[in-house]
Design a protein around this motif. Structure first.
Motif, PDB file in Angstrom:
ATOM      1  N   SER A  15       0.713  -1.061  -0.028  1.00 57.46           N
ATOM      2  CA  SER A  15       0.071  -0.065  -0.021  1.00 57.46           C
ATOM      3  C   SER A  15       0.984   1.358   0.018  1.00 57.46           C
ATOM      4  N   ASP A  16       0.279   2.375  -0.278  1.00 58.94           N
ATOM      5  CA  ASP A  16       0.888   3.494  -0.349  1.00 58.94           C
ATOM      6  C   ASP A  16       0.694   4.247   1.001  1.00 58.94           C
ATOM      7  N   TRP A  17       1.444   5.075   1.327  1.00 62.02           N
ATOM      8  CA  TRP A  17       1.375   5.857   2.606  1.00 62.02           C
ATOM      9  C   TRP A  17       1.617   7.515   2.501  1.00 62.02           C
ATOM     10  N   THR A  18       0.842   8.183   3.267  1.00 56.68           N
ATOM     11  CA  THR A  18       0.683   9.845   3.247  1.00 56.68           C
ATOM     12  C   THR A  18       1.024  10.044   4.894  1.00 56.68           C
ATOM     13  N   SER A  19       1.982  10.922   4.929  1.00 58.09           N
ATOM     14  CA  SER A  19       2.000  11.259   6.305  1.00 58.09           C
ATOM     15  C   SER A  19       0.838  12.086   6.811  1.00 58.09           C
ATOM     16  N   THR A  47      13.456  -5.999   6.273  1.00 58.65           N
ATOM     17  CA  THR A  47      13.405  -7.102   5.477  1.00 58.65           C
ATOM     18  C   THR A  47      14.387  -7.707   4.938  1.00 58.65           C
ATOM     19  N   GLN A  48      14.327  -8.809   4.057  1.00 56.64           N
ATOM     20  CA  GLN A  48      15.640  -9.811   3.700  1.00 56.64           C
ATOM     21  C   GLN A  48      16.024  -9.128   2.179  1.00 56.64           C
ATOM     22  N   SER A  49      15.414  -8.023   1.780  1.00 54.20           N
ATOM     23  CA  SER A  49      15.837  -7.555   0.418  1.00 54.20           C
ATOM     24  C   SER A  49      16.121  -6.139   0.258  1.00 54.20           C
ATOM     25  N   GLU A  50      16.744  -5.594  -0.464  1.00 54.86           N
ATOM     26  CA  GLU A  50      17.013  -4.171  -0.748  1.00 54.86           C
ATOM     27  C   GLU A  50      15.564  -3.596  -0.991  1.00 54.86           C
ATOM     28  N   VAL A  51      15.330  -2.559  -0.707  1.00 51.99           N
ATOM     29  CA  VAL A  51      13.972  -1.676  -0.883  1.00 51.99           C
ATOM     30  C   VAL A  51      14.252  -0.371  -1.398  1.00 51.99           C
ATOM     31  N   PRO A  58       4.357   5.911  -2.705  1.00 53.41           N
ATOM     32  CA  PRO A  58       3.360   4.989  -3.362  1.00 53.41           C
ATOM     33  C   PRO A  58       3.773   3.711  -2.830  1.00 53.41           C
ATOM     34  N   ARG A  59       4.811   3.328  -1.786  1.00 55.00           N
ATOM     35  CA  ARG A  59       4.873   1.830  -1.217  1.00 55.00           C
ATOM     36  C   ARG A  59       5.479   2.037  -0.046  1.00 55.00           C
ATOM     37  N   ILE A  60       4.935   1.670   1.050  1.00 50.42           N
ATOM     38  CA  ILE A  60       5.523   1.320   2.261  1.00 50.42           C
ATOM     39  C   ILE A  60       6.073   0.159   2.395  1.00 50.42           C
ATOM     40  N   ILE A  61       7.137   0.150   3.170  1.00 47.91           N
ATOM     41  CA  ILE A  61       8.151  -1.003   3.368  1.00 47.91           C
ATOM     42  C   ILE A  61       7.414  -2.212   3.821  1.00 47.91           C
ATOM     43  N   CYS A  62       6.717  -1.912   5.055  1.00 50.88           N
ATOM     44  CA  CYS A  62       6.042  -3.054   5.598  1.00 50.88           C
ATOM     45  C   CYS A  62       5.212  -2.462   6.640  1.00 50.88           C
ATOM     46  N   GLY A  63       4.324  -3.281   7.354  1.00 50.36           N
ATOM     47  CA  GLY A  63       3.419  -2.517   8.387  1.00 50.36           C
ATOM     48  C   GLY A  63       4.335  -1.902   9.265  1.00 50.36           C
ATOM     49  N   ASN A  64       3.556  -0.805   9.772  1.00 51.02           N
ATOM     50  CA  ASN A  64       4.203   0.345  10.510  1.00 51.02           C
ATOM     51  C   ASN A  64       5.560   0.734  10.072  1.00 51.02           C
ATOM     52  N   GLY A  65       6.091   0.642   8.645  1.00 49.38           N
ATOM     53  CA  GLY A  65       7.274   1.073   8.355  1.00 49.38           C
ATOM     54  C   GLY A  65       7.428   2.591   7.854  1.00 49.38           C
ATOM     55  N   LYS A  66       6.951   3.197   8.527  1.00 50.31           N
ATOM     56  CA  LYS A  66       6.810   4.634   8.247  1.00 50.31           C
ATOM     57  C   LYS A  66       8.230   5.265   8.543  1.00 50.31           C
ATOM     58  N   ALA A  67       8.407   6.267   7.792  1.00 50.83           N
ATOM     59  CA  ALA A  67       9.798   6.919   7.886  1.00 50.83           C
ATOM     60  C   ALA A  67       9.823   7.581   9.150  1.00 50.83           C
ATOM     61  N   LEU A  68      11.155   8.270   9.306  1.00 52.12           N
ATOM     62  CA  LEU A  68      11.258   9.331  10.409  1.00 52.12           C
ATOM     63  C   LEU A  68      11.507  10.605   9.705  1.00 52.12           C
ATOM     64  N   ILE A  69      10.774  11.653  10.263  1.00 53.47           N
ATOM     65  CA  ILE A  69      10.969  12.771   9.649  1.00 53.47           C
ATOM     66  C   ILE A  69      11.795  13.769  10.383  1.00 53.47           C
ATOM     67  N   MET A  70      12.868  14.095  10.007  1.00 52.38           N
ATOM     68  CA  MET A  70      13.623  15.333  10.392  1.00 52.38           C
ATOM     69  C   MET A  70      13.588  16.549   9.935  1.00 52.38           C
ATOM     70  N   ARG A  71      13.293  17.610  10.753  1.00 48.71           N
ATOM     71  CA  ARG A  71      13.098  18.911  10.376  1.00 48.71           C
ATOM     72  C   ARG A  71      14.536  19.584  10.892  1.00 48.71           C
ATOM     73  N   ARG A  72      15.230  20.129   9.832  1.00 48.02           N
ATOM     74  CA  ARG A  72      16.449  20.755  10.392  1.00 48.02           C
ATOM     75  C   ARG A  72      16.333  22.397  10.054  1.00 48.02           C
TER      76      ARG A  72
END
Length: 215
Positions: A116-120, A140-144, A190-204
């Motif tokens: 599935s896709d993911w929108t913050s 996971t066991q493969s490059e993403v 358009p594609r999240i890596i896995c369940g709860n695989g959301k990114a960490l967002i750093m604002r600098r």
């Protein structure tokens, strides 16, 4: 063994402290010591080291990873914590001595696969940003390959920026946005890596301070 992962950062004077607490024995009426095993992997997915320890009921410990790693591949990576029962819910504290962020656990290892896709849900104000850094863990066991889009909050039909980041198996990586055409943007992939695989967002920020949270 049940395993949970977090990404660690030991770059640009940032250290990561892993905070582990044996709360499961209290919840399940088990007062015996519990065995925890911590494994660290570098940015290429190579195993770095392992550390095992026992925690009594409701006991806690911390493990700090700083920028004393000599190999450049160790500036970011994956920390995997395993325990004998239940999920070892642990936190990561990131700090450079001025800014700090505490992040809750990300993904189980092995993770639940999703398609599935993911929108913050965050609106990112770019007024005082010097850059927007997107950190991605991959247990996971493969490059993403992840493709991140920035959209204007007021018009989400055309992306104003697109970045691609490749993350090897059992590792972590990041991509950086430095040009912003709109005051307020949102992040989508358009594609999240896995369940709860959301990114960490750093604002600098232009002031030198930063914040980070789980997408």
């Amino acid at each position: 063994m049940n395993s949970i992962c977090q990404l660690f950062i030991t770059d640009e004077n940032i250290s990561t402290t892993l905070c582990v607490h044996n709360y499961r024995s209290f919840l399940e009426g088990n007062n015996e010591q519990q065995l925890f095993i911590l494994k660290l992997y570098d940015s290429t997915g190579k195993w770095l080291k392992s550390h095992s320890f026992l925690l009594k009921d409701n006991e806690h410990t911390t493990i700090t990873l700083s920028n004393n790693f000599s190999d450049k591949n160790n500036k970011i990576g994956l920390a995997v914590l395993s325990s004998e029962f239940g999920n070892p819910h642990f936190y990561s504290l990131y700090t450079d001595g001025t800014s700090l962020a505490m992040i809750h656990p990300q993904m189980k290892v092995p993770p639940k696969q999703v398609d599935s896709d993911w929108t913050s849900t965050q609106t990112i104000n770019t007024t005082n940003l010097s850059e927007l850094r997107i950190y991605q863990a991959n247990p996971t066991q493969s490059e993403v390959t992840s493709v991140y889009h920035l959209f204007n909050v007021r018009n989400d039909t055309t992306p104003c920026a697109i970045n691609v980041v490749k993350t090897p198996s059992m590792s972590a990586n990041y991509t950086t946005f430095t040009k912003f055409d709109h005051e307020n943007v949102k992040l989508w992939t358009p594609r999240i890596i896995c369940g709860n695989g959301k990114a960490l967002i750093m604002r600098r920020y232009k002031s030198g301070l930063w914040t980070m949270n789980h997408g």
